[in-house]
Design a protein around this motif. Structure first.
Motif, PDB file in Angstrom:
ATOM      1  N   VAL A  91       1.878  15.015   5.279  1.00 31.40           N
ATOM      2  CA  VAL A  91       2.463  13.762   4.803  1.00 31.40           C
ATOM      3  C   VAL A  91       2.631  13.919   3.300  1.00 31.40           C
ATOM      4  CG1 VAL A  91       2.211  11.270   4.654  1.00 31.40           C
ATOM      5  CG2 VAL A  91       1.373  12.479   6.683  1.00 31.40           C
ATOM      6  N   VAL A  92       3.898  13.912   2.857  1.00 30.94           N
ATOM      7  CA  VAL A  92       4.216  14.329   1.485  1.00 30.94           C
ATOM      8  C   VAL A  92       4.643  13.120   0.650  1.00 30.94           C
ATOM      9  CG1 VAL A  92       5.609  15.918   0.090  1.00 30.94           C
ATOM     10  CG2 VAL A  92       5.029  16.526   2.448  1.00 30.94           C
ATOM     11  N   TYR A  93       4.152  13.078  -0.590  1.00 32.02           N
ATOM     12  CA  TYR A  93       4.640  12.083  -1.552  1.00 32.02           C
ATOM     13  C   TYR A  93       4.986  12.805  -2.848  1.00 32.02           C
ATOM     14  CZ  TYR A  93       0.023  12.251  -3.826  1.00 32.02           C
ATOM     15  OH  TYR A  93      -1.108  12.675  -4.488  1.00 32.02           O
ATOM     16  N   ASP A  94       5.658  12.072  -3.735  1.00 30.21           N
ATOM     17  CA  ASP A  94       6.108  12.612  -5.015  1.00 30.21           C
ATOM     18  C   ASP A  94       5.168  12.085  -6.101  1.00 30.21           C
ATOM     19  OD1 ASP A  94       7.407  12.951  -7.475  1.00 30.21           O
ATOM     20  OD2 ASP A  94       9.382  12.404  -6.725  1.00 30.21           O
ATOM     21  N   LEU A  95       4.511  13.008  -6.822  1.00 31.69           N
ATOM     22  CA  LEU A  95       3.549  12.618  -7.867  1.00 31.69           C
ATOM     23  C   LEU A  95       4.155  11.721  -8.943  1.00 31.69           C
ATOM     24  CD1 LEU A  95       1.905  16.121  -8.447  1.00 31.69           C
ATOM     25  CD2 LEU A  95       0.749  14.094  -7.560  1.00 31.69           C
ATOM     26  N   THR A  96       5.487  11.737  -9.054  1.00 29.59           N
ATOM     27  CA  THR A  96       6.140  10.944 -10.100  1.00 29.59           C
ATOM     28  C   THR A  96       6.644   9.599  -9.569  1.00 29.59           C
ATOM     29  OG1 THR A  96       8.406  11.772  -9.757  1.00 29.59           O
ATOM     30  CG2 THR A  96       6.946  13.129 -11.097  1.00 29.59           C
ATOM     31  N   LYS A  97       6.336   9.275  -8.316  1.00 27.64           N
ATOM     32  CA  LYS A  97       6.914   8.081  -7.694  1.00 27.64           C
ATOM     33  C   LYS A  97       5.875   7.342  -6.845  1.00 27.64           C
ATOM     34  CE  LYS A  97      11.042   6.784  -5.117  1.00 27.64           C
ATOM     35  NZ  LYS A  97      12.013   7.250  -4.127  1.00 27.64           N
ATOM     36  N   PRO A  98       5.231   6.328  -7.416  1.00 24.15           N
ATOM     37  CA  PRO A  98       4.156   5.622  -6.702  1.00 24.15           C
ATOM     38  C   PRO A  98       4.577   5.047  -5.348  1.00 24.15           C
ATOM     39  CG  PRO A  98       4.165   5.005  -9.023  1.00 24.15           C
ATOM     40  CD  PRO A  98       5.386   5.842  -8.795  1.00 24.15           C
ATOM     41  N   THR A  99       5.832   4.596  -5.218  1.00 23.37           N
ATOM     42  CA  THR A  99       6.254   4.018  -3.935  1.00 23.37           C
ATOM     43  C   THR A  99       6.223   5.065  -2.821  1.00 23.37           C
ATOM     44  OG1 THR A  99       8.576   4.443  -4.487  1.00 23.37           O
ATOM     45  CG2 THR A  99       7.733   2.227  -4.941  1.00 23.37           C
ATOM     46  N   SER A 100       6.358   6.341  -3.193  1.00 25.61           N
ATOM     47  CA  SER A 100       6.340   7.383  -2.159  1.00 25.61           C
ATOM     48  C   SER A 100       4.927   7.559  -1.592  1.00 25.61           C
ATOM     49  CB  SER A 100       6.885   8.705  -2.700  1.00 25.61           C
ATOM     50  OG  SER A 100       6.008   9.276  -3.651  1.00 25.61           O
ATOM     51  N   LEU A 101       3.903   7.242  -2.389  1.00 29.49           N
ATOM     52  CA  LEU A 101       2.528   7.288  -1.880  1.00 29.49           C
ATOM     53  C   LEU A 101       2.293   6.121  -0.917  1.00 29.49           C
ATOM     54  CD1 LEU A 101      -0.295   8.512  -1.777  1.00 29.49           C
ATOM     55  CD2 LEU A 101      -0.892   7.151  -3.794  1.00 29.49           C
ATOM     56  N   ILE A 102       2.861   4.965  -1.236  1.00 32.07           N
ATOM     57  CA  ILE A 102       2.751   3.808  -0.325  1.00 32.07           C
ATOM     58  C   ILE A 102       3.360   4.166   1.027  1.00 32.07           C
ATOM     59  CG2 ILE A 102       3.546   1.435   0.087  1.00 32.07           C
ATOM     60  CD1 ILE A 102       3.441   1.102  -3.039  1.00 32.07           C
ATOM     61  N   LYS A 103       4.538   4.796   0.980  1.00 36.85           N
ATOM     62  CA  LYS A 103       5.205   5.212   2.221  1.00 36.85           C
ATOM     63  C   LYS A 103       4.358   6.253   2.959  1.00 36.85           C
ATOM     64  CE  LYS A 103       8.631   5.439   5.154  1.00 36.85           C
ATOM     65  NZ  LYS A 103       8.869   4.334   6.082  1.00 36.85           N
ATOM     66  N   ALA A 104       3.761   7.171   2.211  1.00 35.59           N
ATOM     67  CA  ALA A 104       2.906   8.195   2.824  1.00 35.59           C
ATOM     68  C   ALA A 104       1.737   7.541   3.564  1.00 35.59           C
ATOM     69  CB  ALA A 104       2.389   9.161   1.755  1.00 35.59           C
ATOM     70  N   LYS A 105       1.167   6.494   2.960  1.00 36.59           N
ATOM     71  CA  LYS A 105       0.042   5.797   3.604  1.00 36.59           C
ATOM     72  C   LYS A 105       0.486   5.139   4.912  1.00 36.59           C
ATOM     73  CE  LYS A 105      -2.612   4.947  -0.620  1.00 36.59           C
ATOM     74  NZ  LYS A 105      -3.162   3.934  -1.554  1.00 36.59           N
ATOM     75  N   HIS A 106       1.720   4.636   4.934  1.00 31.92           N
ATOM     76  CA  HIS A 106       2.258   4.062   6.179  1.00 31.92           C
ATOM     77  C   HIS A 106       2.347   5.142   7.259  1.00 31.92           C
ATOM     78  CE1 HIS A 106       3.011   0.077   4.750  1.00 31.92           C
ATOM     79  NE2 HIS A 106       3.930   0.436   3.857  1.00 31.92           N
ATOM     80  N   TRP A 107       2.826   6.338   6.858  1.00 30.55           N
ATOM     81  CA  TRP A 107       2.945   7.421   7.832  1.00 30.55           C
ATOM     82  C   TRP A 107       1.570   7.838   8.349  1.00 30.55           C
ATOM     83  CZ3 TRP A 107       6.986   7.978  10.434  1.00 30.55           C
ATOM     84  CH2 TRP A 107       8.266   7.939   9.889  1.00 30.55           C
ATOM     85  N   VAL A 108       0.593   7.914   7.454  1.00 26.81           N
ATOM     86  CA  VAL A 108      -0.764   8.283   7.872  1.00 26.81           C
ATOM     87  C   VAL A 108      -1.282   7.277   8.897  1.00 26.81           C
ATOM     88  CG1 VAL A 108      -3.181   8.487   7.114  1.00 26.81           C
ATOM     89  CG2 VAL A 108      -1.353   9.558   5.771  1.00 26.81           C
ATOM     90  N   ALA A 109      -1.088   5.982   8.602  1.00 27.21           N
ATOM     91  CA  ALA A 109      -1.554   4.937   9.526  1.00 27.21           C
ATOM     92  C   ALA A 109      -0.859   5.064  10.880  1.00 27.21           C
ATOM     93  CB  ALA A 109      -1.302   3.553   8.923  1.00 27.21           C
TER      94      ALA A 109
END
Length: 234
Positions: A91-109
């Motif tokens: 599950v990948v996010y972009d270190l420069t984009k906080p919203t991508s971590l939020i999306k990553a957390k949705h995928w993990v869930a």
């Protein structure tokens, strides 16, 4: 077991899926792992792409069957097709984009709710080359506030790492561009797959598998899975 060093190692196939927001670098991570290559302006993935690559462990060879899914929202409903029966997920996010971590957390869930119970999940923060940590390759625990110094990091290592620990995920920060930590992610996943979920596939030459440069097979996936298998090396 120590005496079997010269015997051919068992080989197991592992289905791995990549999930994450569009443009976080999923395809670039796969391309770096499979071909040790990077393309600056990569076209967005449509639907999904299928690639394979071997990972040599001391006791066995893992053959990853990699499903690289499209990040655009319009393809999100297809994701369950690809993560069904997957033994591992990036599950990948972009270190420069906080919203991508939020999306990553949705995928993990979603994976925790709907994927195979024993699935190994790695949370991967990509684009480390855009941060001040790129020289050392080490994520700075304070790394959220580097704007004055030209650091594009917007997600601190601490924040993502503590979330990964809470959810029992593997955690890495990578750069598909420089290759930093990319093979380490896949090796860690290969090591984390429980023996019980590995199905052995015997084949000649398995013990000569190398960690890179192998079987790339891109498919625009609306076709049957078997079509993607031609050209596999084992």
């Amino acid at each position: 077991m120590a005496d079997s060093a010269n015997a051919p190692k068992p080989s197991s196939s592992v289905k791995l899926v990549l999930l994450g927001e569009a443009a976080v670098g999923k395809s670039s991570l796969v391309l770096r792992f499979v071909n040790n290559d990077f393309q600056e302006n990569k076209e967005p993935t449509i639907g999904a792409a299928f690639l394979t690559q071997k990972c040599n462990l001391p006791s066995r060879t893992i053959k990853f069957e990699i499903w690289d899914t499209a990040g655009q929202e319009r393809f999100a409903s297809l994701a369950p097709m690809y993560y069904r029966n997957a033994q591992a997920a990036l599950v990948v996010y972009d270190l420069t984009k906080p919203t991508s971590l939020i999306k990553a957390k949705h995928w993990v869930a979603e994976l925790q709710r709907q994927a195979s119970p024993g699935i190994v999940i790695a949370l991967v923060g990509n684009k480390l080359d855009l941060t001040n940590d790129s020289e050392s390759g080490q994520g700075d625990a304070e790394g959220a506030e580097g704007e004055e110094s030209g650091d594009a990091r917007k997600v601190s290592t601490d924040e993502a790492k503590s979330y990964a620990e809470e959810e029992n995920l593997l955690f890495f920060e990578t750069s598909a561009k420089t290759g930093h930590n990319v093979s380490e992610v896949f090796t860690a996943i290969a090591n984390a797959i429980p023996e019980t979920s590995l199905k052995s596939t015997r084949g000649p030459g398995v013990s000569n598998a190398v960690g890179r440069g192998g079987d790339e097979q891109r498919v625009n996936l609306n076709g049957p899975r078997e079509a993607a298998k031609e050209g596999c090396a084992c």
